[in-house]
Design a protein around this motif. Structure first.
Motif, PDB file in Angstrom:
ATOM      1  N   VAL A  64       1.813 -52.823  42.754  1.00  0.00           N
ATOM      2  CA  VAL A  64       0.349 -52.254  42.162  1.00  0.00           C
ATOM      3  C   VAL A  64      -0.103 -53.921  41.855  1.00  0.00           C
ATOM      4  O   VAL A  64      -1.518 -53.770  41.269  1.00  0.00           O
ATOM      5  CB  VAL A  64       0.984 -52.096  40.380  1.00  0.00           C
ATOM      6  CG1 VAL A  64      -0.064 -51.910  39.354  1.00  0.00           C
ATOM      7  CG2 VAL A  64       1.427 -50.566  40.975  1.00  0.00           C
ATOM      8  N   GLN A  65       0.180 -54.807  41.703  1.00  0.00           N
ATOM      9  CA  GLN A  65       0.445 -56.148  41.277  1.00  0.00           C
ATOM     10  C   GLN A  65      -1.041 -56.798  42.252  1.00  0.00           C
ATOM     11  O   GLN A  65      -1.893 -57.746  42.649  1.00  0.00           O
ATOM     12  CB  GLN A  65       1.140 -57.687  41.093  1.00  0.00           C
ATOM     13  CG  GLN A  65       1.710 -57.091  39.749  1.00  0.00           C
ATOM     14  CD  GLN A  65       1.295 -56.929  38.562  1.00  0.00           C
ATOM     15  OE1 GLN A  65       0.146 -58.251  37.521  1.00  0.00           O
ATOM     16  NE2 GLN A  65       1.634 -55.825  38.217  1.00  0.00           N
ATOM     17  N   THR A  66      -0.895 -56.388  43.319  1.00  0.00           N
ATOM     18  CA  THR A  66      -1.741 -56.638  44.931  1.00  0.00           C
ATOM     19  C   THR A  66      -2.792 -56.011  44.115  1.00  0.00           C
ATOM     20  O   THR A  66      -3.696 -56.301  44.568  1.00  0.00           O
ATOM     21  CB  THR A  66      -1.347 -56.433  45.926  1.00  0.00           C
ATOM     22  OG1 THR A  66       0.061 -57.302  45.769  1.00  0.00           O
ATOM     23  CG2 THR A  66      -2.529 -56.899  47.342  1.00  0.00           C
ATOM     24  N   CYS A  67      -2.871 -54.717  44.114  1.00  0.00           N
ATOM     25  CA  CYS A  67      -4.066 -53.982  43.794  1.00  0.00           C
ATOM     26  C   CYS A  67      -4.422 -54.546  42.928  1.00  0.00           C
ATOM     27  O   CYS A  67      -6.202 -54.582  43.233  1.00  0.00           O
ATOM     28  CB  CYS A  67      -3.413 -52.534  43.747  1.00  0.00           C
ATOM     29  SG  CYS A  67      -3.069 -51.377  45.572  1.00  0.00           S
ATOM     30  N   ILE A  68      -3.841 -54.637  41.845  1.00  0.00           N
ATOM     31  CA  ILE A  68      -4.627 -55.018  40.297  1.00  0.00           C
ATOM     32  C   ILE A  68      -5.693 -56.564  40.870  1.00  0.00           C
ATOM     33  O   ILE A  68      -6.530 -56.962  40.520  1.00  0.00           O
ATOM     34  CB  ILE A  68      -3.748 -55.862  39.536  1.00  0.00           C
ATOM     35  CG1 ILE A  68      -3.435 -54.788  38.802  1.00  0.00           C
ATOM     36  CG2 ILE A  68      -4.348 -55.743  38.458  1.00  0.00           C
ATOM     37  CD1 ILE A  68      -1.825 -54.294  37.859  1.00  0.00           C
TER      38      ILE A  68
ATOM     39  N   LEU B 196      -9.118 -50.888  36.189  1.00  0.00           N
ATOM     40  CA  LEU B 196      -7.746 -52.134  35.930  1.00  0.00           C
ATOM     41  C   LEU B 196      -6.726 -52.535  35.043  1.00  0.00           C
ATOM     42  O   LEU B 196      -5.653 -52.802  34.902  1.00  0.00           O
ATOM     43  CB  LEU B 196      -9.233 -53.489  35.616  1.00  0.00           C
ATOM     44  CG  LEU B 196      -8.617 -54.697  37.818  1.00  0.00           C
ATOM     45  CD1 LEU B 196      -9.912 -55.382  37.219  1.00  0.00           C
ATOM     46  CD2 LEU B 196      -8.059 -54.698  38.691  1.00  0.00           C
ATOM     47  N   SER B 197      -7.823 -51.838  33.879  1.00  0.00           N
ATOM     48  CA  SER B 197      -6.854 -52.133  32.383  1.00  0.00           C
ATOM     49  C   SER B 197      -5.673 -51.141  31.993  1.00  0.00           C
ATOM     50  O   SER B 197      -4.431 -51.566  31.992  1.00  0.00           O
ATOM     51  CB  SER B 197      -8.077 -51.594  30.922  1.00  0.00           C
ATOM     52  OG  SER B 197      -6.886 -51.436  29.958  1.00  0.00           O
TER      53      SER B 197
ATOM     54  N   SER C 236      -0.556 -49.177  31.637  1.00  0.00           N
ATOM     55  CA  SER C 236       0.147 -47.906  32.427  1.00  0.00           C
ATOM     56  C   SER C 236       0.843 -47.938  33.782  1.00  0.00           C
ATOM     57  O   SER C 236       1.927 -47.725  33.615  1.00  0.00           O
ATOM     58  CB  SER C 236      -0.913 -46.850  31.821  1.00  0.00           C
ATOM     59  OG  SER C 236      -1.057 -46.925  30.623  1.00  0.00           O
ATOM     60  N   LEU C 237      -0.067 -48.007  34.891  1.00  0.00           N
ATOM     61  CA  LEU C 237       0.704 -48.226  36.171  1.00  0.00           C
ATOM     62  C   LEU C 237       1.692 -49.456  36.406  1.00  0.00           C
ATOM     63  O   LEU C 237       2.266 -48.285  37.301  1.00  0.00           O
ATOM     64  CB  LEU C 237      -0.202 -47.752  36.970  1.00  0.00           C
ATOM     65  CG  LEU C 237      -1.199 -46.666  37.163  1.00  0.00           C
ATOM     66  CD1 LEU C 237      -2.567 -46.565  38.155  1.00  0.00           C
ATOM     67  CD2 LEU C 237      -0.851 -45.549  36.690  1.00  0.00           C
TER      68      LEU C 237
ATOM     69  N   SER D 247       3.760 -40.165  28.636  1.00  0.00           N
ATOM     70  CA  SER D 247       3.481 -41.963  28.979  1.00  0.00           C
ATOM     71  C   SER D 247       2.388 -41.030  30.331  1.00  0.00           C
ATOM     72  O   SER D 247       0.971 -41.093  30.807  1.00  0.00           O
ATOM     73  CB  SER D 247       4.036 -42.818  29.449  1.00  0.00           C
ATOM     74  OG  SER D 247       5.060 -42.324  30.798  1.00  0.00           O
ATOM     75  N   HIS D 248       3.628 -40.142  31.181  1.00  0.00           N
ATOM     76  CA  HIS D 248       2.948 -39.869  32.529  1.00  0.00           C
ATOM     77  C   HIS D 248       1.351 -39.113  32.481  1.00  0.00           C
ATOM     78  O   HIS D 248       0.657 -38.725  33.441  1.00  0.00           O
ATOM     79  CB  HIS D 248       3.526 -39.115  33.739  1.00  0.00           C
ATOM     80  CG  HIS D 248       4.802 -40.252  33.897  1.00  0.00           C
ATOM     81  ND1 HIS D 248       5.811 -39.668  35.091  1.00  0.00           N
ATOM     82  CD2 HIS D 248       5.089 -41.804  34.082  1.00  0.00           C
ATOM     83  CE1 HIS D 248       6.678 -40.447  35.527  1.00  0.00           C
ATOM     84  NE2 HIS D 248       6.192 -41.664  34.566  1.00  0.00           N
TER      85      HIS D 248
END
Length: 174
Positions: free
Chosen positions: A5-9, A86-87, A92-93, A156-157
């Protein structure tokens, strides 16, 4: 999972920065052609800047064309959608765990590459095709995220899924 997820961000932040740069260049268009010294200062790695491409195709009347205004509007909407995505990913993700959620970085990498290619391309005629490809890539990222969310309906999901679905439908408005 956190790393993916951090790489995608990171890829999407890079793409967003490039989109912002392209929008800024669209907004700063002047009716006059830049001097040769100015064009050298406006170069990006590997090709001419968006400013040069659009200036070279701008009419000499001093007015922006409908096409230029439409491109600026489209860029603005893509920037807004990318910022929202991005937010959502950051807030959340990134909290979801691997067994319940999977994300592939390929699309985010493709988005970054498409934005970079658009910004460095010397061919003004391909600008609209690049914008369309970027839009489709963003749509694919959101679709991937929607389908990757777990089917369990925790608070949350389901809230995250609802926001993603809303974001996906907004792409139809572009």
């Amino acid at each position: 999972m956190q790393r993916a997820v951090q790489t995608c961000i990171a890829h999407q932040q890079c793409a967003l920065a490039i989109l912002h740069q392209c929008l800024q260049e669209q907004r700063n268009l002047s009716p006059e052609q830049p001097s040769p010294g100015q064009t050298a200062n406006n170069r990006l790695k590997g090709g001419c800047s968006t400013r040069e491409r659009v200036l070279s195709s701008a009419p000499s009347s001093g007015r922006r064309t409908i096409l230029q205004v439409a491109r600026e509007s489209r860029l603005t909407r893509m920037i807004g959608l990318t910022s929202e995505l991005l937010s959502l990913e950051q807030n959340s993700l990134s909290q979801l765990q691997e067994p319940h959620f999977h994300v592939d970085c390929k699309l985010s990498s493709e988005l970054r590459n498409l934005c970079h290619r658009m910004a460095t391309r010397g061919d003004c005629l391909q600008l609209d095709a690049d914008l369309k490809a970027i839009e489709q890539c963003l749509r694919d990222i959101v679709h991937q995220l929607v389908t990757s969310l777990p089917s369990e309906s925790s608070g949350s999901h389901s809230q995250t899924a609802a926001v993603l679905k809303t974001l996906f439908t907004r792409f139809l408005e572009i």
